[in-house]
Structure formats: C-alpha cells, structure tokens
Design a protein around this motif. Structure first.
Motif, PDB file in Angstrom:
ATOM      1  N   VAL A   1     -52.387  38.916   6.453  1.00 44.63           N
ATOM      2  CA  VAL A   1     -52.624  40.076   6.191  1.00 44.63           C
ATOM      3  C   VAL A   1     -53.910  40.589   5.455  1.00 44.63           C
ATOM      4  CG1 VAL A   1     -51.567  42.148   4.684  1.00 44.63           C
ATOM      5  CG2 VAL A   1     -49.938  40.716   5.839  1.00 44.63           C
ATOM      6  N   GLU A   2     -54.225  39.526   4.622  1.00 42.90           N
ATOM      7  CA  GLU A   2     -55.719  39.510   3.941  1.00 42.90           C
ATOM      8  C   GLU A   2     -56.793  39.665   5.003  1.00 42.90           C
ATOM      9  OE1 GLU A   2     -57.976  36.974   0.682  1.00 42.90           O
ATOM     10  OE2 GLU A   2     -56.096  36.431   1.222  1.00 42.90           O
TER      11      GLU A   2
ATOM     12  N   GLN B   1     -51.592  51.211   8.049  1.00 47.44           N
ATOM     13  CA  GLN B   1     -51.558  50.654   9.523  1.00 47.44           C
ATOM     14  C   GLN B   1     -52.070  49.325   9.625  1.00 47.44           C
ATOM     15  OE1 GLN B   1     -53.338  53.165  12.304  1.00 47.44           O
ATOM     16  NE2 GLN B   1     -52.595  52.000  14.029  1.00 47.44           N
ATOM     17  N   ALA B   2     -53.076  48.984   9.054  1.00 42.77           N
ATOM     18  CA  ALA B   2     -53.758  47.620   8.707  1.00 42.77           C
ATOM     19  C   ALA B   2     -52.677  46.577   8.390  1.00 42.77           C
ATOM     20  CB  ALA B   2     -54.892  47.668   8.038  1.00 42.77           C
ATOM     21  N   ILE B   3     -51.947  47.062   7.349  1.00 38.49           N
ATOM     22  CA  ILE B   3     -51.026  46.043   6.607  1.00 38.49           C
ATOM     23  C   ILE B   3     -49.835  45.682   7.874  1.00 38.49           C
ATOM     24  CG2 ILE B   3     -49.121  45.830   5.042  1.00 38.49           C
ATOM     25  CD1 ILE B   3     -50.957  47.406   3.064  1.00 38.49           C
ATOM     26  N   ALA B   4     -49.392  46.808   8.418  1.00 40.54           N
ATOM     27  CA  ALA B   4     -48.334  46.804   9.699  1.00 40.54           C
ATOM     28  C   ALA B   4     -48.824  45.948  10.663  1.00 40.54           C
ATOM     29  CB  ALA B   4     -47.902  48.227  10.147  1.00 40.54           C
ATOM     30  N   ILE B   5     -49.970  45.888  11.129  1.00 33.87           N
ATOM     31  CA  ILE B   5     -50.907  44.948  12.073  1.00 33.87           C
ATOM     32  C   ILE B   5     -50.548  43.468  11.492  1.00 33.87           C
ATOM     33  CG2 ILE B   5     -52.912  44.434  13.282  1.00 33.87           C
ATOM     34  CD1 ILE B   5     -53.496  47.549  13.384  1.00 33.87           C
ATOM     35  N   GLY B   6     -50.986  43.305  10.281  1.00 28.57           N
ATOM     36  CA  GLY B   6     -51.012  41.824   9.733  1.00 28.57           C
ATOM     37  C   GLY B   6     -49.760  41.402   9.860  1.00 28.57           C
ATOM     38  N   LEU B   7     -48.811  42.199   9.306  1.00 29.25           N
ATOM     39  CA  LEU B   7     -47.375  41.728   9.356  1.00 29.25           C
ATOM     40  C   LEU B   7     -46.767  41.408  10.805  1.00 29.25           C
ATOM     41  CD1 LEU B   7     -45.705  44.007   6.526  1.00 29.25           C
ATOM     42  CD2 LEU B   7     -46.346  41.574   6.488  1.00 29.25           C
TER      43      LEU B   7
END
Length: 79
Positions: free
Chosen positions: A13-14, A39-45
């Motif tokens: 995620v980072e 959305q960025a966090i969702a992509i990372g997860l």
C-alpha cells in the motif's frame, strides 16, 4: 491481538501511495490517472490480495435503506 494486515501488505500500500503522489499511478483497464487517496489504497490492497498477503476480505456492499424515500422525493418534485 494479531495484526489484521501483514507488514508486506502495508509495504504494498505504501508503494502504491508513493506512485500516486508522484502522479504515475494508473487504474485498471481505463488506465486513468488515480488522484483519490481512497482509490489508491484500494488498489494497493487489491494487489496485496492478489499476491496472497494477509489482508481481510472486502467489506460486503451495504444496500441503501433510503432508496424508497428518495424515490418519493423525486416523484414529489416532478409534480
């Protein structure tokens, strides 16, 4: 208490958040630039899940209880 997310998932995620900040993060098929933090966090997860990292399942989608009242309001406005 055990961790909900593994350390590797956190690092995934980072990494994605750094890509977003740099302006190089792109979303799925459309390849549009991602500017939203959520959305960025969702992509990372999502990527972490695909790699088999320890990440909780996606939350079940909640259905709207206000659906009937909003329909009534819209119908009243049209009159």
């Amino acid at each position: 208490m055990a961790r909900k997310y593994s350390r590797k998932a956190s690092s995934d995620v980072e990494r994605v958040m750094k890509k977003r900040k740099a302006g190089t993060l792109r979303s799925g098929r459309s390849k549009k630039k991602v500017t939203s933090r959520k959305q960025a966090i969702a992509i990372g997860l999502s990527e972490a899940r695909a790699k088999g990292r320890k990440v909780p399942k996606k939350a079940a989608r909640k259905t709207s209880t206000n659906r009937k009242t909003t329909k009534k309001r819209k119908a009243a406005k049209k009159r």
